[in-house]
Design an enzyme around this catalytic site. Structure first.
Site, PDB file in Angstrom:
ATOM      1  N   ASN A 177      13.405  -7.187  -8.665  1.00 18.59           N
ATOM      2  CA  ASN A 177      13.991  -6.245  -9.636  1.00 18.59           C
ATOM      3  C   ASN A 177      15.233  -5.518  -9.104  1.00 18.59           C
ATOM      4  OD1 ASN A 177      12.330  -4.829  -7.871  1.00 18.59           O
ATOM      5  ND2 ASN A 177      11.728  -3.325  -9.414  1.00 18.59           N
TER       6      ASN A 177
ATOM      7  N   CYS B 201       9.512  -0.321 -10.611  1.00 17.04           N
ATOM      8  CA  CYS B 201       8.130   0.003 -10.250  1.00 17.04           C
ATOM      9  C   CYS B 201       7.750   1.372 -10.785  1.00 17.04           C
ATOM     10  CB  CYS B 201       7.977  -0.050  -8.740  1.00 17.04           C
ATOM     11  SG  CYS B 201       9.232   0.883  -7.877  1.00 17.04           S
TER      12      CYS B 201
ATOM     13  N   GLU C 141       8.774   5.122   1.800  1.00 15.39           N
ATOM     14  CA  GLU C 141      10.116   4.772   2.242  1.00 15.39           C
ATOM     15  C   GLU C 141      11.016   5.983   2.004  1.00 15.39           C
ATOM     16  OE1 GLU C 141      10.545   0.835   0.057  1.00 15.39           O
ATOM     17  OE2 GLU C 141      10.760   0.185   2.129  1.00 15.39           O
TER      18      GLU C 141
HETATM   19  P1  NAD Z   1       5.346 -10.242  -5.972  1.00  8.52           P
HETATM   20  O1  NAD Z   1       4.245  -9.523  -5.313  1.00  8.52           O
HETATM   21  O2  NAD Z   1       5.022 -11.422  -6.809  1.00  8.52           O
HETATM   22  O3  NAD Z   1       6.411 -10.747  -4.908  1.00  8.52           O
HETATM   23  C1  NAD Z   1       7.029  -9.877  -3.998  1.00  8.52           C
HETATM   24  C2  NAD Z   1       7.459 -10.654  -2.780  1.00  8.52           C
HETATM   25  O4  NAD Z   1       6.302 -11.133  -2.089  1.00  8.52           O
HETATM   26  C3  NAD Z   1       8.302 -11.887  -3.054  1.00  8.52           C
HETATM   27  O5  NAD Z   1       9.307 -11.981  -2.074  1.00  8.52           O
HETATM   28  C4  NAD Z   1       7.298 -13.020  -2.913  1.00  8.52           C
HETATM   29  O6  NAD Z   1       7.885 -14.251  -2.592  1.00  8.52           O
HETATM   30  C5  NAD Z   1       6.446 -12.507  -1.776  1.00  8.52           C
HETATM   31  N1  NAD Z   1       5.112 -13.093  -1.674  1.00  8.52           N
HETATM   32  C6  NAD Z   1       4.389 -13.704  -2.629  1.00  8.52           C
HETATM   33  N2  NAD Z   1       3.174 -14.079  -2.141  1.00  8.52           N
HETATM   34  C7  NAD Z   1       3.141 -13.679  -0.861  1.00  8.52           C
HETATM   35  C8  NAD Z   1       2.152 -13.728   0.162  1.00  8.52           C
HETATM   36  N3  NAD Z   1       0.940 -14.280  -0.043  1.00  8.52           N
HETATM   37  N4  NAD Z   1       2.436 -13.189   1.365  1.00  8.52           N
HETATM   38  C9  NAD Z   1       3.623 -12.589   1.592  1.00  8.52           C
HETATM   39  N5  NAD Z   1       4.612 -12.521   0.662  1.00  8.52           N
HETATM   40  C10 NAD Z   1       4.368 -13.048  -0.558  1.00  8.52           C
HETATM   41  O7  NAD Z   1       6.105  -9.136  -6.807  1.00  8.52           O
HETATM   42  P2  NAD Z   1       7.368  -9.332  -7.783  1.00  8.52           P
HETATM   43  O8  NAD Z   1       6.858  -9.957  -9.042  1.00  8.52           O
HETATM   44  O9  NAD Z   1       8.486  -9.967  -7.057  1.00  8.52           O
HETATM   45  O10 NAD Z   1       7.807  -7.831  -8.043  1.00  8.52           O
HETATM   46  C11 NAD Z   1       7.300  -7.053  -9.070  1.00  8.52           C
HETATM   47  C12 NAD Z   1       6.287  -6.062  -8.551  1.00  8.52           C
HETATM   48  O11 NAD Z   1       6.870  -5.299  -7.505  1.00  8.52           O
HETATM   49  C13 NAD Z   1       5.859  -5.063  -9.591  1.00  8.52           C
HETATM   50  O12 NAD Z   1       4.461  -4.852  -9.516  1.00  8.52           O
HETATM   51  C14 NAD Z   1       6.586  -3.789  -9.195  1.00  8.52           C
HETATM   52  O13 NAD Z   1       5.970  -2.616  -9.636  1.00  8.52           O
HETATM   53  C15 NAD Z   1       6.604  -3.913  -7.708  1.00  8.52           C
HETATM   54  N6  NAD Z   1       7.668  -3.087  -7.124  1.00  8.52           N
HETATM   55  C16 NAD Z   1       7.333  -1.976  -6.393  1.00  8.52           C
HETATM   56  C17 NAD Z   1       8.324  -1.150  -5.882  1.00  8.52           C
HETATM   57  C18 NAD Z   1       7.993   0.077  -5.087  1.00  8.52           C
HETATM   58  O14 NAD Z   1       8.841   0.561  -4.363  1.00  8.52           O
HETATM   59  N7  NAD Z   1       6.788   0.629  -5.164  1.00  8.52           N
HETATM   60  C19 NAD Z   1       9.662  -1.456  -6.105  1.00  8.52           C
HETATM   61  C20 NAD Z   1       9.965  -2.573  -6.861  1.00  8.52           C
HETATM   62  C21 NAD Z   1       8.962  -3.385  -7.358  1.00  8.52           C
END
Ligand code: NAD
Length: 469
Positions: free
Chosen positions: A145, A275, A449
């Site tokens: 995002n 998020c 963070e």
């Molecule tokens: P995701 O969890 O699908 O993927 C995030 C990252 O993790 C990607 O780089 C992905 O390739 C990697 N990944 C996937 N499986 C993995 C594994 N088993 N081990 C290690 N890495 C792995 O999330 P997304 O769909 O990319 O992002 C959306 C989510 O992120 C939403 O839930 C959003 O709320 C959250 N988010 C949180 C924040 C925050 O600061 N709290 C900020 C932005 C987004």
């Protein structure tokens, strides 16, 4: 546009044996290809980070200079990198450029942040100091995002503290991070920041790798739990920034016309893919109709389109699975009796466009209220009793942030203090800043963070105890 997007390993551009397609969400077609790192390439990147650590940890002033230079690179090249971001992420070019500028602001903030050395005792017996030491190699994993800003939220403090890093962006948005690695080769010594790209499996390889001492992860709750489990056998430190289902609660003295544009901005920024965006709004019964109408008006006036076009405010949803998820949650709400006061369906044509949607006559229990929709659709829920609204707002595993809206800021602040979440805003939402710690309660995260507290997350605390006897 067609350029070679290479990984950065040990200060050099590195291609992978295979590549994967990166889709432009405004067209649904492959726009570019990115390297699909092999396991051996990950090992090489980890080894490079490990060997760069010995030197990098030594000279704090060199690190500060390098981070300031990195900030300047962001400011100077914001539009060029912003275009790449729009291409792969979908957000309007102005927003993408601002994201790159924001990355520069964060780099500059950390470049100038004090790394404290605290004397906690100085008497006849001893001088006792608490200092912060780097941890070693950090594995950083980011979502799609805000690919660039969220990477820099990790890079800037981790590197300032003296760590080195291997960064892996989301497979949906690898290009801007590859470009970041490329442009920072000019200002960072080889091995200090390595950028590798690939699928989800590459993330799992990183979290199970022997080298990193710390994993800094931003993404979904489900993946965050997998990351924590993978870190446990080696007791790697983790910071997890996960999902949210932020409530906004209006008090009975809120002015619907005045708050609607701010509520809309807090919910639909980045097309709702934030998020800590507002994901559900609780409104007193007497104000309900006016608030729904005012929000619907905002939604109907919003200009959605290809982020490269002039005047576009909201781009497509970033990727097909997410587009399908938002479509499904909205369809489920409508089938359950909710009313679309604005929008309610995908926009015809290529790309992953969805109408900005305001859902009325909906309650807790509907999936789009209880789950994180992460897209341009907002449920508005009626309440009669404030305590009950608060209980519903808090009745979730999520606890990232929330907001309370009222003509009386003190009264709103009291209510905000009762929200179970990391950031509780009053009469605003999504006000984030480098000096403000950001993190979640409950399933929304572990650690924070930003600010000094975010910096500490990339350090181990060490006591230096000098005896005087
Ligand atoms: P995701 O969890 O699908 O993927 C995030 C990252 O993790 C990607 O780089 C992905 O390739 C990697 N990944 C996937 N499986 C993995 C594994 N088993 N081990 C290690 N890495 C792995 O999330 P997304 O769909 O990319 O992002 C959306 C989510 O992120 C939403 O839930 C959003 O709320 C959250 N988010 C949180 C924040 C925050 O600061 N709290 C900020 C932005 C987004």
């Amino acid at each position: 546009m067609s350029e070679n997007f290479a990984m950065t390993i040990d200060g050099a551009a590195v291609d992978a044996p295979a590549t994967f397609g990166v889709i432009n969400p405004a067209t649904g077609e492959v726009a570019e290809r990115a390297p699909d790192a092999s396991r051996e390439q990950l090992d090489t990147a980890m080894a490079a980070a490990q060997s760069a650590y010995a030197e990098w940890r030594r000279d704090e002033s060199a690190r500060r200079k390098a981070l300031l230079a990195a900030a300047d690179v962001m400011f100077a090249r914001s539009e060029e990198i912003g275009r790449i971001l729009t291409l792969e992420q979908g957000k309007p070019l102005g927003d993408a450029t601002m994201e790159v500028v924001g990355a520069g602001v964060w780099l500059k903030y950390f470049a100038e942040l004090d790394l404290p050395r605290e004397v906690i005792q100085d008497d006849d017996n001893a001088v006792v100091e608490v200092v912060r030491r780097p941890m070693g190699v950090v594995a950083a994993i980011t979502p799609w995002n805000y690919p660039l800003l969220l990477a820099v939220w990790k890079i800037a403090p981790a590197l300032l503290a003296g760590n080195t890093m291997v960064l892996k962006p989301s497979p949906f948005t690898p290009l801007s991070s590859l470009k970041l690695g490329e442009v920072l080769r000019e200002v960072l010594p080889p091995g200090v920041l390595n950028v590798v790209t690939g699928g989800d499996e590459l993330g799992a390889w990183m979290t199970g790798h022997d080298v990193p001492r710390k994993i800094s992860f931003t993404g979904s709750v489900a993946t965050g739990k997998r990351v924590a489990a993978a870190a446990a056998p080696d007791l790697k430190r983790v910071t997890l920034e996960l999902g949210g289902n932020d409530p906004a609660i209006l008090l009975d003295d809120a002015d619907p016309a005045a708050v609607a544009p701010k509520l809309f901005g807090g919910a639909f920024q980045n097309n709702g893919q934030v998020c800590s965006a507002i994901k559900r709004v609780y409104v007193p019964e007497a104000l309900y109709g006016d608030v729904v109408d005012a929000l619907a008006e905002q939604a109907k006036a919003a200009k959605v389109g290809n982020g490269l076009e002039e005047g576009v405010q909201y781009g497509p949803i970033n990727n097909k699975p997410q587009y399908e998820r938002v479509s499904e949650l909205v369809a489920d709400a409508l089938a359950g009796g909710a009313r679309a006061a604005a929008g309610g369906k995908p926009i015809d044509g290529p790309g992953y466009f969805f109408e900005p949607t305001i859902l009325a006559d909906i309650a807790d229990g509907a999936r789009i209220v209880d789950e994180e929709q992460f897209g341009p659709a907002l449920p508005i829920i009626k309440y009669t009793d404030l305590d009950e609204a608060l209980a519903r707002a808090n009745g979730t595993h999520f606890g990232l942030s929330g907001s309370v809206w009222s003509a009386d800021a003190d009264r709103a602040a009291d209510v905000a203090g009762r929200l179970e979440c990391g950031t509780a805003w009053v009469n605003t939402h999504l006000a984030l800043a480098p000096h403000q710690p950001f993190g979640g309660f409950k399933w929304s995260g572990v650690g924070v963070e930003n600010g000094p507290w975010g910096l500490y997350g990339f350090t181990e605390m060490q006591v230096i105890h000098r005896s005087k006897h």
